[in-house]
Design a protein around this motif. Structure first.
Motif, PDB file in Angstrom:
ATOM      1  N   VAL A   1      43.282  64.110  23.098  1.00  0.00           N
ATOM      2  CA  VAL A   1      42.455  63.321  22.178  1.00  0.00           C
ATOM      3  C   VAL A   1      43.367  62.620  21.181  1.00  0.00           C
ATOM      4  N   SER A   2      42.778  61.751  20.350  1.00  0.00           N
ATOM      5  CA  SER A   2      43.567  61.039  19.358  1.00  0.00           C
ATOM      6  C   SER A   2      44.034  62.000  18.262  1.00  0.00           C
ATOM      7  N   ARG A   3      45.044  61.548  17.523  1.00  0.00           N
ATOM      8  CA  ARG A   3      45.608  62.372  16.460  1.00  0.00           C
ATOM      9  C   ARG A   3      44.543  62.759  15.433  1.00  0.00           C
ATOM     10  N   SER A   4      43.743  61.777  14.986  1.00  0.00           N
ATOM     11  CA  SER A   4      42.743  62.041  13.949  1.00  0.00           C
ATOM     12  C   SER A   4      41.630  62.956  14.457  1.00  0.00           C
ATOM     13  N   THR A   5      41.201  62.712  15.700  1.00  0.00           N
ATOM     14  CA  THR A   5      40.153  63.553  16.285  1.00  0.00           C
ATOM     15  C   THR A   5      40.631  64.988  16.426  1.00  0.00           C
TER      16      THR A   5
END
Length: 306
Positions: A226-230
């Motif tokens: 997943v993305s870094r922020s997620t």
């Protein structure tokens, strides 16, 4: 090795204790805050459970278990209005670890206590003051089997009784944690909730496999897919701590085990866990454990020599 097995294997059981309670008629018993992790299981009969800080009393029936991960006083009662006696009054007269109260012919409970020391914080922080495991589910079958075997060992003591009861107790503890995880409504952030999440659990396994690696949120997010922020948000929602904070806490969990081995130098522990200097390791250790590695080693030395 999966994260739960690995973490439990790292915990040193400073001591453990198992006992039983038989009761009948009108009865009520107050228990002091337990040292360590306490769980009880109802073999026969019913009772009310009251836990310090928990508003509502809990009705328990045969096959139900409850886990007390924090140091809180509790009471067991046949009737909520009946005056309670202190547990010492009956347990000082226990026979083969089984105490009797009232007519002792309607109710049977077995209990265990594990004192893991401060190392258990990672595993049990985040759990509620009392976790109740109700009987009747397929997942409870192993728990019920261990429950019956411990009850048999306590009531029919034989050679090797202590070690059999201890190992059965560990089986019950693991099974209680397993069942707690799959029960509906258990969504409060905790380490147990984090390892049960496929994406977050995969990153925790990676951290455990290579704790000395210079982990970043980006590298862990790649493992989670997943993305870094997620990833950062989901990790904190599940575990209650940020990803790199978890890396630090796991390293310190390993450090406490290594510090109990007298032949392992502090410098070698620092290098093993990925620190470039003793001072960096000492600073990180003190942040989590509130003392220096040397002070911790001196404090636990008498325990490790027993």
């Amino acid at each position: 090795m999966d994260p739960l097995s690995e973490t439990l294997s790292l915990l040193n059981t400073h001591n453990s204790f198992f006992a039983g309670l038989k009761a009948g008629g009108d009865w009520a018993i107050d228990f002091p805050p337990p040292d360590g992790i306490k769980f009880n299981a109802i073999v026969e009969g019913t009772c009310w459970l009251m836990v310090q800080g928990v508003e509502q009393p809990i009705r328990l029936t045969a096959g139900d278990c409850f886990l007390l991960p924090r140091k809180r006083a509790f009471s067991l009662r046949s009737d909520l209005s009946f005056p309670a006696i202190h547990s010492d009054a009956i347990y000082r007269h226990a026979v083969n670890g089984i105490a009797s109260c009232g007519t002792a012919d309607e109710f049977f409970l077995i209990g265990g206590r594990f004192d893991f020391g401060e190392e258990a914080r990672l595993l049990f922080d985040g759990l509620p003051p009392v976790a109740v495991i109700k009987s009747g589910s397929d997942q409870a079958s192993v728990l019920n089997w261990a429950l019956q075997r411990i009850a048999h060992e306590l009531t029919n003591p034989a050679l090797g009784n202590s070690i059999v009861v201890q190992h059965l107790g560990h089986i019950m503890l693991v099974q209680v944690l397993r069942i707690y995880l799959i029960q509906e409504g258990n969504t409060a952030p905790s380490w147990l909730l984090a390892i049960s999440d496929p994406r977050i659990g995969a990153t925790i396994q990676a951290i455990h496999a290579d704790p000395a690696r210079s982990w970043s949120v980006e590298s862990l997010a790649k493992i989670a897919g997943v993305s870094r922020s997620t990833f950062a948000l989901r990790f904190k929602q599940k575990s209650g701590v940020a990803p790199l904070e978890y890396v630090l806490r796991w390293r310190m969990q390993l450090a406490t085990r290594l510090l109990k081995t007298n032949h392992t130098t502090i410098s070698s522990i620092a290098q093993k866990l990925g620190y470039d200097s003793d001072s960096a390791f000492s600073h990180a250790f003190k942040r989590i454990m509130t003392c220096s590695p040397r002070e911790y080693r001196e404090r636990v030395a008498p325990i490790s020599q027993q």
